[in-house]
Design a protein around this motif. Structure first.
Motif, PDB file in Angstrom:
ATOM      1  N   TRP A  89       0.821  -1.214   0.000  1.00 58.74           N
ATOM      2  CA  TRP A  89       0.000   0.000   0.000  1.00 58.74           C
ATOM      3  C   TRP A  89       0.854   1.263   0.000  1.00 58.74           C
ATOM      4  O   TRP A  89       0.543   2.242  -0.672  1.00 58.74           O
ATOM      5  N   THR A  90       1.947   1.260   0.772  1.00 57.56           N
ATOM      6  CA  THR A  90       2.784   2.452   0.911  1.00 57.56           C
ATOM      7  C   THR A  90       3.954   2.494  -0.053  1.00 57.56           C
ATOM      8  O   THR A  90       4.688   3.491  -0.070  1.00 57.56           O
ATOM      9  N   GLY A  91       4.158   1.434  -0.843  1.00 57.25           N
ATOM     10  CA  GLY A  91       5.356   1.378  -1.664  1.00 57.25           C
ATOM     11  C   GLY A  91       6.586   1.032  -0.855  1.00 57.25           C
ATOM     12  O   GLY A  91       7.709   1.142  -1.335  1.00 57.25           O
ATOM     13  N   CYS A  92       6.399   0.625   0.380  1.00 60.34           N
ATOM     14  CA  CYS A  92       7.468   0.211   1.293  1.00 60.34           C
ATOM     15  C   CYS A  92       8.463   1.334   1.558  1.00 60.34           C
ATOM     16  O   CYS A  92       9.630   1.081   1.841  1.00 60.34           O
ATOM     17  N   THR A  93       8.019   2.575   1.464  1.00 61.15           N
ATOM     18  CA  THR A  93       8.895   3.702   1.778  1.00 61.15           C
ATOM     19  C   THR A  93       9.061   3.837   3.285  1.00 61.15           C
ATOM     20  O   THR A  93       8.220   3.376   4.064  1.00 61.15           O
ATOM     21  N   GLY A  94      10.149   4.484   3.698  1.00 60.76           N
ATOM     22  CA  GLY A  94      10.395   4.662   5.117  1.00 60.76           C
ATOM     23  C   GLY A  94       9.308   5.469   5.794  1.00 60.76           C
ATOM     24  O   GLY A  94       8.832   5.120   6.878  1.00 60.76           O
ATOM     25  N   THR A  95       8.878   6.562   5.151  1.00 58.65           N
ATOM     26  CA  THR A  95       7.826   7.395   5.739  1.00 58.65           C
ATOM     27  C   THR A  95       6.517   6.621   5.867  1.00 58.65           C
ATOM     28  O   THR A  95       5.856   6.656   6.920  1.00 58.65           O
ATOM     29  N   GLY A  96       6.127   5.937   4.809  1.00 54.89           N
ATOM     30  CA  GLY A  96       4.868   5.201   4.832  1.00 54.89           C
ATOM     31  C   GLY A  96       4.847   4.114   5.884  1.00 54.89           C
ATOM     32  O   GLY A  96       3.865   3.966   6.631  1.00 54.89           O
ATOM     33  N   MET A  97       5.932   3.356   6.009  1.00 58.41           N
ATOM     34  CA  MET A  97       5.957   2.270   6.984  1.00 58.41           C
ATOM     35  C   MET A  97       6.092   2.787   8.409  1.00 58.41           C
ATOM     36  O   MET A  97       5.635   2.146   9.351  1.00 58.41           O
ATOM     37  N   ALA A  98       6.704   3.966   8.597  1.00 58.83           N
ATOM     38  CA  ALA A  98       6.731   4.566   9.934  1.00 58.83           C
ATOM     39  C   ALA A  98       5.322   4.943  10.378  1.00 58.83           C
ATOM     40  O   ALA A  98       4.942   4.734  11.535  1.00 58.83           O
ATOM     41  N   VAL A  99       4.533   5.490   9.458  1.00 61.60           N
ATOM     42  CA  VAL A  99       3.140   5.826   9.775  1.00 61.60           C
ATOM     43  C   VAL A  99       2.350   4.560  10.101  1.00 61.60           C
ATOM     44  O   VAL A  99       1.547   4.536  11.049  1.00 61.60           O
ATOM     45  N   VAL A 100       2.584   3.495   9.347  1.00 61.74           N
ATOM     46  CA  VAL A 100       1.881   2.234   9.606  1.00 61.74           C
ATOM     47  C   VAL A 100       2.237   1.708  11.001  1.00 61.74           C
ATOM     48  O   VAL A 100       1.358   1.286  11.765  1.00 61.74           O
ATOM     49  N   GLY A 101       3.517   1.708  11.338  1.00 64.33           N
ATOM     50  CA  GLY A 101       3.922   1.239  12.669  1.00 64.33           C
ATOM     51  C   GLY A 101       3.294   2.063  13.780  1.00 64.33           C
ATOM     52  O   GLY A 101       2.876   1.520  14.797  1.00 64.33           O
ATOM     53  N   TRP A 102       3.218   3.378  13.583  1.00 69.99           N
ATOM     54  CA  TRP A 102       2.597   4.258  14.577  1.00 69.99           C
ATOM     55  C   TRP A 102       1.112   3.945  14.724  1.00 69.99           C
ATOM     56  O   TRP A 102       0.585   3.864  15.841  1.00 69.99           O
ATOM     57  N   LEU A 103       0.411   3.758  13.609  1.00 64.42           N
ATOM     58  CA  LEU A 103      -1.020   3.472  13.649  1.00 64.42           C
ATOM     59  C   LEU A 103      -1.313   2.134  14.320  1.00 64.42           C
ATOM     60  O   LEU A 103      -2.339   1.982  14.997  1.00 64.42           O
ATOM     61  N   VAL A 104      -0.444   1.156  14.125  1.00 61.15           N
ATOM     62  CA  VAL A 104      -0.652  -0.162  14.720  1.00 61.15           C
ATOM     63  C   VAL A 104      -0.814  -0.053  16.235  1.00 61.15           C
ATOM     64  O   VAL A 104      -1.643  -0.748  16.845  1.00 61.15           O
ATOM     65  N   ILE A 105      -0.047   0.827  16.863  1.00 60.22           N
ATOM     66  CA  ILE A 105      -0.096   0.973  18.316  1.00 60.22           C
ATOM     67  C   ILE A 105      -1.171   1.968  18.743  1.00 60.22           C
ATOM     68  O   ILE A 105      -1.831   1.791  19.775  1.00 60.22           O
ATOM     69  N   ILE A 106      -1.374   3.014  17.976  1.00 54.98           N
ATOM     70  CA  ILE A 106      -2.278   4.089  18.374  1.00 54.98           C
ATOM     71  C   ILE A 106      -3.746   3.703  18.204  1.00 54.98           C
ATOM     72  O   ILE A 106      -4.602   4.067  19.023  1.00 54.98           O
ATOM     73  N   LEU A 107      -4.083   2.970  17.161  1.00 53.10           N
ATOM     74  CA  LEU A 107      -5.493   2.684  16.869  1.00 53.10           C
ATOM     75  C   LEU A 107      -6.236   2.017  18.027  1.00 53.10           C
ATOM     76  O   LEU A 107      -7.377   2.400  18.324  1.00 53.10           O
TER      77      LEU A 107
END
Length: 382
Positions: A89-107
């Motif tokens: 979904w994010t193209g495996c970019t550093g920014t995109g995967m950092a947002v994904v990791g943050w959302l995993v915990i925050i949601l």
């Protein structure tokens, strides 16, 4: 004499009236008021929502048991699926995967806060759905939390694993700040009138969460999935040779790399061309990223042997394929003038391709190393 007879008559009337009242007492409407409160009490029917509330109360422990079971049985597979989908979904970019990791915990935290605030307004089915969704979010977060004898870098995979780990850590900081803020705001709200409450509390919580997201994105490692990160040098030296970049591009997907759809399921592609200073060799590298190592190995196994890349200059080329992590590497090498490749030329042409491939792999693993000559593949001038 008449007065005594009148007194006796009034006494008889009073006695008769008292007897009648004693006889008629049980038939009065309010006679039951003096009944035994234990033996004479009528059964009270249960409230209309009591049964639904009871089922909802049972849903929570059942959900926790299911949560633990799913974590033990399917935890690793679930984490891999989530990370692969996020990479695609994010193209495996550093920014995109950092947002994904943050959302995993925050949601899970945000969902729990919202559910608590709106709980009194929800119907029984909506409450059950809220509990189930919250448990699902909690499971997703749990599978990304390492155990006592592991670390994030051991349980995460892919080119952007470092960025994902950064997002998860700062998501944990944001979740802790949010929980503390909610507790403090709740305590203060109980101590002052409702009219004095305002939007300052939710604004502070949102600011804390967004602040940790900004820090996670800023501190996330740039994933080597673009040409600028994977092959940043226009010129580099390897094993005594100097290689100069003559072209490069980034693609979302892999259209135009090979004929047909043999590379289906790819995420992105890095294409670069390098030429050497000790020969007329020109190397065209196409590095195709997949969501997982398993997918990369599967696609490489289906490639036609010696399939030439599309979009390269004309002339005879040698094409070899390999995998490194989640990447499929296609290296096509030939003479700069496009002439035919003699058997004596193959060794030093493939040597140039090996140098470029090693440079790309070194960026992926964070360790740049020059290749070694072997199996007839080596420099033109030993």
């Amino acid at each position: 004499m008449s007065r005594s007879r009148g007194g006796r008559r009034r006494s008889r009337d009073l006695v008769a009236r008292a007897a009648e009242e004693m006889t008629a007492g049980p038939e009065r409407p309010d006679a039951g008021a003096d009944a035994d409160p234990v033996r004479g009490a009528a059964p009270v029917p249960p409230a209309a929502g009591a049964a639904r509330s009871g089922r909802l109360a049972l849903l929570v422990p059942a959900g926790i048991v299911a949560l633990v079971t799913l974590r033990i049985v399917f935890g690793d597979d679930l984490r891999a699926r989530i990370d692969e989908s996020a990479c695609a979904w994010t193209g495996c970019t550093g920014t995109g995967m950092a947002v994904v990791g943050w959302l995993v915990i925050i949601l899970p935290v945000v969902w729990a806060v919202v559910a608590v605030v709106l709980w009194s307004r929800l119907s029984a089915p909506a409450r059950g759905a809220a509990v189930l969704v919250g448990l699902a979010f909690l499971l997703v977060a749990w599978v990304h939390v390492p155990g006592r004898r592991s670390s994030l870098y051991l349980i995460l995979d892919g080119p952007a694993a470092g960025a994902t780990a950064t997002g998860i850590r700062w998501g944990g900081v944001g979740a802790g700040l949010a929980v503390v803020a909610v507790i403090v705001l709740t305590a203060r709200a109980e101590a002052r009138p409702r009219a004095a409450r305002g939007p300052i509390g939710p604004a502070l919580v949102a600011a804390a969460l967004l602040g940790t997201l900004a820090v996670a994105v800023a501190r996330a490692e740039a994933a080597p999935v673009t040409m600028a990160e994977a092959m940043p040098e226009r010129t580099f030296r390897a094993a005594g040779d100097t290689l100069r970049r003559t072209g490069g591009t980034d693609l979302r997907g892999c259209a135009g790399v090979l004929a047909g759809d043999v590379l289906d399921g790819c995420v992105r592609t890095v294409r670069v061309s390098y030429t050497t200073d000790d020969s007329d060799a020109v190397v065209h590298l196409a590095a195709v990223l997949y969501p997982s190592e398993r997918a990369a190995r599967d696609r490489r196994g289906r490639l036609p042997r010696g399939a030439a890349q599309l979009g390269t200059p004309g002339g005879e080329t040698i094409t070899v394929s390999s995998t490194t992590g989640s990447w499929v590497l296609l290296s096509s090498v030939g003479h700069a003038d496009g002439r035919g490749i003699a058997e004596a030329d193959r060794g030093y042409l493939l040597w140039a391709a090996k140098q470029v491939a090693y440079r790309f792999i070194g960026r992926q693993v964070g360790l740049l190393a020059a290749p070694s000559a072997a199996d007839g593949i080596g420099p033109r001038t030993p």
